[in-house]
Design a protein around this motif. Structure first.
Motif, mmCIF file in Angstrom:
data_model
loop_
_atom_site.group_PDB
_atom_site.id
_atom_site.type_symbol
_atom_site.label_atom_id
_atom_site.label_comp_id
_atom_site.label_asym_id
_atom_site.label_seq_id
_atom_site.Cartn_x
_atom_site.Cartn_y
_atom_site.Cartn_z
ATOM 1 N N THR A 139 -7.269 -0.035 -9.799
ATOM 2 C CA THR A 139 -6.168 0.928 -9.656
ATOM 3 C C THR A 139 -6.468 2.251 -10.357
ATOM 4 O OG1 THR A 139 -5.057 0.017 -11.608
ATOM 5 C CG2 THR A 139 -4.432 -0.906 -9.467
ATOM 6 N N TYR A 167 -2.310 -2.623 -3.460
ATOM 7 C CA TYR A 167 -2.082 -3.509 -4.597
ATOM 8 C C TYR A 167 -2.327 -4.966 -4.231
ATOM 9 C CZ TYR A 167 0.097 0.592 -6.688
ATOM 10 O OH TYR A 167 0.335 1.848 -7.192
ATOM 11 N N PHE A 204 -8.391 1.336 -4.683
ATOM 12 C CA PHE A 204 -8.021 2.743 -4.646
ATOM 13 C C PHE A 204 -8.803 3.384 -3.508
ATOM 14 C CE2 PHE A 204 -7.951 7.200 -5.777
ATOM 15 C CZ PHE A 204 -6.646 7.367 -6.225
ATOM 16 N N GLN A 248 -3.199 3.684 -2.647
ATOM 17 C CA GLN A 248 -3.494 2.521 -3.483
ATOM 18 C C GLN A 248 -3.024 1.260 -2.779
ATOM 19 O OE1 GLN A 248 -4.885 2.227 -6.913
ATOM 20 N NE2 GLN A 248 -5.036 0.182 -6.009
ATOM 21 N N PRO A 283 -7.731 5.890 -10.541
ATOM 22 C CA PRO A 283 -8.076 6.950 -9.593
ATOM 23 C C PRO A 283 -9.522 7.413 -9.773
ATOM 24 C CG PRO A 283 -5.953 7.388 -10.627
ATOM 25 C CD PRO A 283 -6.565 6.247 -11.368
ATOM 26 N N ILE A 333 -0.621 7.817 -2.955
ATOM 27 C CA ILE A 333 -0.626 8.247 -4.351
ATOM 28 C C ILE A 333 -0.483 9.760 -4.466
ATOM 29 C CG2 ILE A 333 -1.962 8.320 -6.488
ATOM 30 C CD1 ILE A 333 -0.876 5.562 -5.817
ATOM 31 N N THR A 355 0.853 -1.188 0.000
ATOM 32 C CA THR A 355 0.000 0.000 0.000
ATOM 33 C C THR A 355 0.887 1.236 0.000
ATOM 34 O OG1 THR A 355 -1.783 -1.122 1.188
ATOM 35 C CG2 THR A 355 -1.786 1.281 1.241
#
Length: 606
Positions: A382, A354, A360, A352, A384, A334, A331
């Motif tokens: 992912t 992953y 997101f 974010q 935004p 962003i 994580t």
């Protein structure tokens, strides 16, 4: 009993065993002593929330364990054994995998049971039992002793730290306060499991799991700074309606999962916070969870009403710091925004995750009077989300509170990009929350202290060999960020960063150009070197260059590094990612690291 007395008693009662446990884990008494003292200093700074937790010593042990990785170079097991130590036992321990070594030291030296040990390590009981069994079997074979003798031998490690001098409680607290002011340590590897009743399902680190500048914050919805929200008029009807939440994605069918007002619930409702509420003793709280059907999006809103304005301001700072210092597997932060309003700004932080499924996460924070408000929006994937729509929904969440508080509210908002939120410590350096995932590794990054490098610059490559020495350089410091318990990485792996200040912007630019020239011409001076990629960095606020370098190590064998340098004003920073086996940073990943390094240089005077 005062909070000072509580902490002092806690420290006196637990310090020797914590040091012994850390010694068994790292194999060096002095390293164990220093890491444990640092961990207790962190505990004192966080005592407001730790004092009410069920097991604060687990927090101290965890912090000390992480800190040992950065005490002596970049190799987490390259520790010196003191004369008179049980070197055979310590050597056998260090031949174990990290998780095996940790659970054995917890079960024996620390004296905790299996349930508590697995909870502290954030693993299932079955996995913990298997790790312990494997570890003890390997120790029995290596030391040719039965389990009973091994256990007794491990226990004697407690006695081996009795001669270490530890600071008295008042000295430790004083050092903690000084360290907090000058940025001497960062909170890493925060316990971040999220579970909320009401529709969100928790797994290890799932976001929203079951249910600055740093902006000047004025009273919400109050035209005059001396108007305070009337908290007694606020109730669960002030939470967002379903219609307002639906604006975040009108194409989905939304539902309310749960609404709760229990101040005693401590389960986090989102990723990053270690507990549910930032105020340890709120007057009242309101939490509502929303989700889409079919699943894919989640929203949580929380309103904390504190008993005083000071408590509310402290809660806001705590809440912001939880996200600014988020330490969670796969994580990263962003970006961040400030929502400008006539009567006080809001903060938006976007992260974010992953993990599978990728998510997101948008976080909105606001505080006024005795009220702290949080809005979380989480979407699978992912891509935004629309930050302007989220800002409008965040403003809606405050408008309801504002109306019931007797204030004058506003829909006049402007969303502006902002610097990443300042971290607790070393704000001008990269932090755990800035690091992208490394390949498939599902472990938490951990950051060491930023300190003057010892004899060499760990962020320099063989091509530039920059050492930041000389009268023109000041404030030179290096920091290592690693994943200490990742078995899939070379044990010496750590991302290194070194920063320095020069006398002028021009001098810093000349240094940057000198490094760039040395790297660009590296193939001429280092015949085994190749430059595979080169990327200029120019965001308007800072400039720099990044490269992927490779060096020949044998016939048809090469190792790959990524290195970059950025300048912001008279500040310059260099970052090096060494070879990491099959788990590597992509060009996009490292580009994000260098961009964040440039952003964080704005905090060089913090």
């Amino acid at each position: 009993m005062t909070r000072v007395d509580e902490f002092d008693n806690f420290y006196r009662a637990t310090r020797r065993r914590v040091v012994a446990t850390t010694y068994a884990l790292c194999g060096d008494r002095q390293v164990a002593r220093d890491a444990s003292v640092d961990a207790y200093q962190r505990a004192w700074r966080a005592w407001g929330r730790l004092r009410d937790s069920s097991d604060p010593v687990a927090y101290v042990r965890d912090q000390a364990a992480k800190l040992t990785s950065f005490s002596r170079g970049v190799h987490p097991l390259r520790k010196r054994h003191d004369d008179g130590g049980d070197t055979a036992l310590l050597g056998a321990l260090h031949d174990l995998d990290y998780d095996e070594r940790r659970i054995v030291t917890l079960l024996t030296v620390a004296g905790v049971d299996l349930d508590d040990a697995t909870r502290e390590m954030q693993i299932d009981d079955a996995i913990g039992m298997e790790l312990a069994s494997n570890a003890l079997t390997r120790l029995e074979a290596a030391l040719t002793q039965p389990l009973e003798q091994l256990e007794s031998r491990l226990m004697t490690l407690r006695d081996s730290v009795d001669t270490l001098e530890l600071p008295e409680p008042d000295a430790l607290r004083r050092a903690a306060r000084q360290g907090g002011r000058r940025g001497a340590a960062i909170l890493v590897a925060v316990s971040v499991l999220a579970v909320l009743a009401g529709g969100f399902v928790a797994t290890n680190g799932d976001a929203l799991a079951t249910v600055e500048g740093l902006p000047y914050r004025e009273k919400m919805g109050a035209e005059r700074p001396d108007v305070i929200l009337d908290a007694h008029n606020i109730d669960k009807d002030d939470l967002l309606s379903l219609d307002q939440v639906e604006r975040l994605n009108p194409e989905q069918e939304w539902k309310v999962d749960a609404t709760e007002t229990n101040t005693e619930n401590t389960t986090p409702y989102s990723t990053c916070p270690p507990t549910r509420f930032a105020d340890s003793d709120p007057l009242k709280v309101f939490v509502r969870a929303y989700s889409t059907s079919p699943a894919g999006e989640r929203v949580a809103q929380s309103i904390e009403v504190s008993r005083s304005q000071e408590a509310s301001q402290e809660a806001y700072t705590t809440l912001r710091d939880w996200y600014a210092n988020c330490a969670h597997p796969r994580t990263r932060l962003i970006d961040a925004y400030t929502v400008k309003r006539p009567f006080g700004d809001f903060k938006i932080i976007r992260l974010q995750s992953y993990r599978d499924p990728a998510r997101f996460i948008s976080v909105g924070l606001a505080q006024s009077g005795t009220v702290t408000s949080t809005l979380i929006h989480e979407v699978n994937g992912t891509e935004p989300t629309d930050v302007d729509e989220f800002a409008r929904t965040l403003n809606d969440s405050i408008a309801r509170v504002c109306a019931d508080s007797g204030g004058e509210c506003t829909n006049d908002i402007t969303v502006e990009p902002a610097l990443p939120p300042v971290t607790d410590q070393y704000p001008s350096f990269l932090s755990v929350v800035d690091m992208p995932p490394l390949g498939s590794i599902d472990r938490v990054w951990a950051a060491g202290p930023a300190q003057e490098p010892e004899g060499f610059n760990p962020a320099a490559s063989l091509c530039d060999k920059t050492d930041f020495s000389g009268e023109q350089f000041s404030e030179v410091a290096s920091r290592l960020i690693a994943i200490p318990d990742a078995d899939d990485l070379p044990p010496e792996f750590a991302v290194a960063q070194t920063s320095a200040r020069l006398e002028s912007d021009d001098a810093a630019q000349q240094t940057l150009e000198g490094i760039a020239a040395a790297v660009d011409g590296c193939g001429d001076s280092e015949l085994s070197a190749q430059i595979d990629e080169r990327e200029d960095i120019d965001t308007g606020g800072f400039v720099g260059v990044s490269w992927r370098l490779s060096f020949e190590t044998g016939e048809d064998e090469r190792v790959y590094y990524r290195m970059g340098v950025v300048r912001r004003g008279s500040e310059i920073t260099q970052v090096l990612a060494p070879p990491s086996g099959d788990n590597t940073f992509t060009a996009e990943d490292f580009g994000a690291i260098m961009e964040r390094a440039g952003q964080r240089l704005a905090y060089a005077d913090e």
